[in-house]
Design an enzyme around this catalytic site. Structure first.
Site, PDB file in Angstrom:
ATOM      1  N   CYS A 248      19.342  20.574  41.351  1.00 31.91           N
ATOM      2  CA  CYS A 248      19.988  21.897  41.395  1.00 31.91           C
ATOM      3  C   CYS A 248      19.459  22.688  42.588  1.00 31.91           C
ATOM      4  CB  CYS A 248      19.703  22.637  40.094  1.00 31.91           C
ATOM      5  SG  CYS A 248      20.173  24.367  40.158  1.00 31.91           S
TER       6      CYS A 248
ATOM      7  N   GLU B 280      66.326  42.654  50.167  1.00 34.17           N
ATOM      8  CA  GLU B 280      65.328  43.620  50.637  1.00 34.17           C
ATOM      9  C   GLU B 280      64.074  42.858  51.032  1.00 34.17           C
ATOM     10  OE1 GLU B 280      64.597  46.231  47.347  1.00 34.17           O
ATOM     11  OE2 GLU B 280      66.724  46.639  47.099  1.00 34.17           O
TER      12      GLU B 280
ATOM     13  N   CYS C  25      17.323  28.063  34.688  1.00 37.78           N
ATOM     14  CA  CYS C  25      17.824  28.089  36.061  1.00 37.78           C
ATOM     15  C   CYS C  25      18.207  29.509  36.470  1.00 37.78           C
ATOM     16  CB  CYS C  25      19.032  27.158  36.175  1.00 37.78           C
ATOM     17  SG  CYS C  25      19.855  27.282  37.757  1.00 37.78           S
TER      18      CYS C  25
ATOM     19  N   LYS D 208      60.113  33.362  48.576  1.00 36.53           N
ATOM     20  CA  LYS D 208      58.786  33.451  49.192  1.00 36.53           C
ATOM     21  C   LYS D 208      58.783  32.709  50.513  1.00 36.53           C
ATOM     22  CE  LYS D 208      56.022  35.442  46.098  1.00 36.53           C
ATOM     23  NZ  LYS D 208      54.648  35.610  45.830  1.00 36.53           N
TER      24      LYS D 208
ATOM     25  N   CYS E  56      17.199  25.742  41.003  1.00 38.87           N
ATOM     26  CA  CYS E  56      15.929  25.582  40.302  1.00 38.87           C
ATOM     27  C   CYS E  56      15.272  24.230  40.539  1.00 38.87           C
ATOM     28  CB  CYS E  56      16.127  25.812  38.812  1.00 38.87           C
ATOM     29  SG  CYS E  56      17.114  24.543  38.015  1.00 38.87           S
TER      30      CYS E  56
ATOM     31  N   TYR F 196      62.245  51.480  46.010  1.00 35.94           N
ATOM     32  CA  TYR F 196      63.438  50.647  45.931  1.00 35.94           C
ATOM     33  C   TYR F 196      64.041  50.495  44.549  1.00 35.94           C
ATOM     34  CZ  TYR F 196      59.436  47.655  45.068  1.00 35.94           C
ATOM     35  OH  TYR F 196      58.251  47.170  44.606  1.00 35.94           O
TER      36      TYR F 196
ATOM     37  N   ASP G  85      54.345  43.598  50.754  1.00 36.05           N
ATOM     38  CA  ASP G  85      53.122  43.094  50.148  1.00 36.05           C
ATOM     39  C   ASP G  85      52.126  44.237  49.983  1.00 36.05           C
ATOM     40  OD1 ASP G  85      51.428  41.319  49.042  1.00 36.05           O
ATOM     41  OD2 ASP G  85      50.908  40.279  50.889  1.00 36.05           O
TER      42      ASP G  85
ATOM     43  N   LYS H 247      60.274  41.905  50.762  1.00 30.95           N
ATOM     44  CA  LYS H 247      59.283  41.984  49.696  1.00 30.95           C
ATOM     45  C   LYS H 247      58.000  42.504  50.319  1.00 30.95           C
ATOM     46  CE  LYS H 247      57.511  39.633  45.681  1.00 30.95           C
ATOM     47  NZ  LYS H 247      56.063  39.681  45.843  1.00 30.95           N
TER      48      LYS H 247
ATOM     49  N   CYS I 232      23.765  21.556  36.113  1.00 28.28           N
ATOM     50  CA  CYS I 232      22.329  21.746  35.974  1.00 28.28           C
ATOM     51  C   CYS I 232      22.130  22.190  34.535  1.00 28.28           C
ATOM     52  CB  CYS I 232      21.843  22.826  36.948  1.00 28.28           C
ATOM     53  SG  CYS I 232      20.240  23.487  36.494  1.00 28.28           S
TER      54      CYS I 232
END
Ligand code: AMP
Length: 702
Positions: A424, A124, A447, A330, A427, A242, A128, A126, A442
């Site tokens: 960072c 069958e 911050c 898949k 800050c 199904y 999604d 698949k 950081c």
């Protein structure tokens, strides 16, 4: 009103409205089926509307004939604040994957060796989409539930009723194929949104300046989980069904027969199915599907191969996660190339700096990719991606998109290797390399980026699940100075929120504010979050290394904040599921005065600081008893599923068939063979009045 009907028919309608209503319902069901399932309408839309108008008019005039299974009820309504939880009678499993033909062949060979022959399999597509379980009792749709974690899903009955290709009543041919039509039967499948409808929905969202869905699967799941099912009814959702929860409910003995039965019962069954009697056919089918994939009007992500015979399926059984008798082949992942416009740096709630690829948006494996994490500085080096590069983006179905690497021949001249900033980006504090975790961090406690991430984390779905506390609002709350730590959420007033400046201006130059309606809702969600479990609170606090599962494990060992604060590193490390690193991090967190101050304030606001002592659970007075329900509960009007849930809430087991182990049979009206069996086995039979008494008192009457 125009009518398709003769004078006599209309006269009949007045003299016997019940019969007329039933005739109209059948007629409408039939045409809905032809239109949505068979894709072969026989009457015009106008004629169909006319039938529906007459039905609605008659039902309004005769409310005594109202029925939730009537096609007039497909319009949707409010779901209530929350979708209630539904425990699946039979677990909804996942599927094991075969990532290529070798893995698929290996799976088939094992089966062949075990049974000593090639056993026929059904292939069958698949689909999604989002899994759905539909329960019918007496042939009527009584419940629709999402898969959830496989054991417990969400009740989306109101929403699913609006999906036109879902039969509200099974067709007569279908009823005949059931072992006992009065019993519950659960059918399973996938809800999906066709690609074109997804595109149209996103285009409409964009036109309104709103965010769209990432892919058709999210659009289907999101549309299904609307609190106002009227919205669901306006979305173009379809189903492919199904499978069956418990095949013993059907006369069918194979997957192939099941698909045939589903068609007869009125379900939408995918036409691309093949019964394969030799191994080569399976691979051929997969290859054909892969070729046709793009031309299909909906997304698929592979082919599901299932052992055809139910008896053999039973022999093979299940692993903890998936059936052994099925596998999902898949499709190979998709790759696309696009331009790497920039590499930005995100600061997480623990201060970790993550480089993020900002891409020219590109559709890969069905969804638009505009950003992708580059994980850390080493990864950027290893892949040697540079701003301005053309890069390969890889995505396999629902997997997070990944940058494979640059196309070197297209690298612009002068592109330089990327470097992590020394400070960072939020800050400006200098950043530090954490050698253990190979991240750059950081470490400033002030911050703002970290604070915002921590606050977002507190409200997130797996933590305190505060609805409406999205990125934008958290950002605005921080910016306006109203919230600096998680305890501050509980100080907020309606005034604070209603007047919150959203940082945008209206056409007249006035600032956009959150407004009263949203403020009320958000405040209610914040209040509601006080009742979340202690494990969620621990997770929400965002201690390093403490994920949701670890938080649950900690609570097992130390069920209150008081106990946890008294615990030593060693004691904590001894708890199952908690190791030395976690213990260290927890103890350090709980010994930081700032954190303790926040925890104390949370406690004062009533946020839960101990595991519940099953406060709102009913006393389990029926534990150890097994009930079987039969017939219809006409006094209370409950479905058997609802009635069963009430018994289960008091600890009882509810079974579908009578045996010597059955403690009681509850027989409603028109009880069938189960009643006879109970009598023959000497199992006590109770009537609906007795059932209602049990539900009320928790005790079985003498
Ligand atoms: P996964 O979530 O990747 O483990 O895949 C399992 C899911 O695939 C199931 O829960 C179903 O929702 C979905 N699925 C889609 N099409 C089919 C199909 N034809 N047969 C079985 N499962 C399917």
């Amino acid at each position: 009103m125009d009518s398709l009907f003769s004078e006599e028919e209309l006269a009949a309608a007045t003299s016997d409205p019940g019969a007329r209503i039933e005739a109209l319902r059948r007629e409408i069901e039939h045409h809905t089926y032809l239109y949505y399932v068979q894709d072969a309408p026989e009457i015009s839309d106008a004629a169909f509307d006319s039938l529906m108008r007459e039905l609605i008019a008659l039902e309004q005039a005769h409310p005594e004939f109202m029925d939730p299974s009537s096609p007039s009820q497909r319009v949707g309504g409010a779901v209530g604040d929350q979708f209630s939880a539904v425990r699946h009678e039979q677990r909804m499993y996942s599927l094991d994957n075969a990532m290529d033909f070798d893995e698929l062949d290996a799976w088939m060979t094992r089966i062949q060796e075990y049974f000593g022959r090639f056993v026929p399999v059904v292939c069958e597509l698949k689909i999604d989409g989002s899994s759905i379980a539909l329960t019918y009792e007496g042939g009527r749709l009584v419940r629709a539930a999402t898969r959830g974690d496989g054991t417990t899903g969400e009740d989306v009955t109101v929403n699913m009723r609006t999906v036109r290709d879902v039969p509200l009543r099974l067709r007569d041919e279908g009823l005949r194929g059931l072992v006992n039509p009065a019993n519950a039967v659960e059918l399973r499948g996938e809800v999906y949104m066709p690609k074109r409808s997804f595109e149209a929905l996103n285009a409409a969202a964009e036109a309104e300046g709103k965010a769209g869905f990432a892919n058709p699967r999210n659009a289907a799941a999101g549309s299904l989980r609307q609190k106002d099912a009227k919205i669901t009814s306006m979305r173009d959702l379809s189903t492919f069904i199904y499978s069956v929860g418990d095949a013993r409910a059907l006369q069918a003995g194979t997957q192939w027969d099941l698909l045939q039965w589903l068609r007869e019962a009125g379900f939408h069954v995918n036409p691309d199915v093949r019964l394969c009697t030799e191994p080569g056919e399976v691979r051929a089918f997969c290859e054909e599907c892969l070729e046709r994939r793009d031309a299909l009007p909906y997304d698929i992500d592979g082919v599901v191969v299932k052992v055809n015979e139910f008896a053999l399926q039973d022999d093979m059984g299940y692993t903890a996660r998936a059936p052994r008798w099925a596998i999902a082949y898949k499709f190979p992942p998709e790759e696309k190339t696009t331009l790497l416009r920039d590499i930005t740096v995100q600061v997480g709630r623990t201060g970790a700096l993550t480089p993020v690829a900002e891409l020219e948006p590109v559709t890969v494996a069905g969804s638009v990719v505009a950003r992708a994490t580059l994980h850390n500085e080493d990864e950027v080096r290893r892949k040697d991606v540079r701003i301005g590069d053309t890069v390969i983006v890889h995505k396999a179905g629902d997997v997070i998109p990944e940058i494979v690497g640059p196309v070197l021949s297209l690298r612009p001249e002068g592109a330089t290797p990327w470097e992590m900033p020394a400070t960072c980006p939020s800050c400006g504090s200098p950043v530090v390399r954490d050698e253990v975790e190979v991240v750059i961090r950081c470490e400033s406690i002030d911050c703002p980026a970290q604070a915002t991430e921590r606050l977002k984390h507190w409200g997130s779905r797996n933590a305190m699940d505060i609805e409406g506390l999205g990125d934008e609002i958290v950002g605005r709350l921080v910016e306006s100075g109203l919230v600096a730590d998680v305890a501050d959420f509980y100080h907020l007033t309606e005034f604070d929120l209603a007047t919150l400046d959203m940082g945008r201006v209206k056409q007249d130059g006035e600032p956009v504010r959150l407004g009263e309606v949203m403020a009320k809702k958000l405040l209610a969600s914040i209040q509601e979050s006080k009742g979340r479990s202690f494990a969620r609170v621990l997770f929400g606090l965002g201690m390093r290394h403490v994920g949701r599962t670890t938080a649950e494990a900690i609570v097992q060992g130390f069920p209150s904040m008081e106990a946890l604060r008294a615990a030593t590193e060693e004691q904590l490390a001894n708890v199952d599921g908690v190791g030395g690193v976690i213990a260290k991090s927890v103890v350090a967190f709980l010994n930081t005065p700032d954190n303790i101050q926040v925890i104390d304030r949370l406690a004062r606001h009533g946020v839960s600081m101990a595991a519940e002592t099953t406060g709102d659970e009913l006393p389990q007075t029926l534990a150890g008893l097994t009930f079987v329900l039969t017939g219809s509960l006409v006094q209370s009007g409950m479905t058997r599923t609802e009635a069963g849930d009430l018994l289960k809430a008091r600890g009882a087991k509810v079974s579908g068939s009578v045996s010597k182990k059955t403690s009681y049979v509850i027989a409603g009206e028109a009880a069938g063979s189960k009643y006879d069996k109970a009598v023959s086995l000497g199992v006590p039979v109770l009537d609906e009045a007795a059932f209602l008494q049990i539900v009320e008192t928790g005790e079985v009457p003498e």
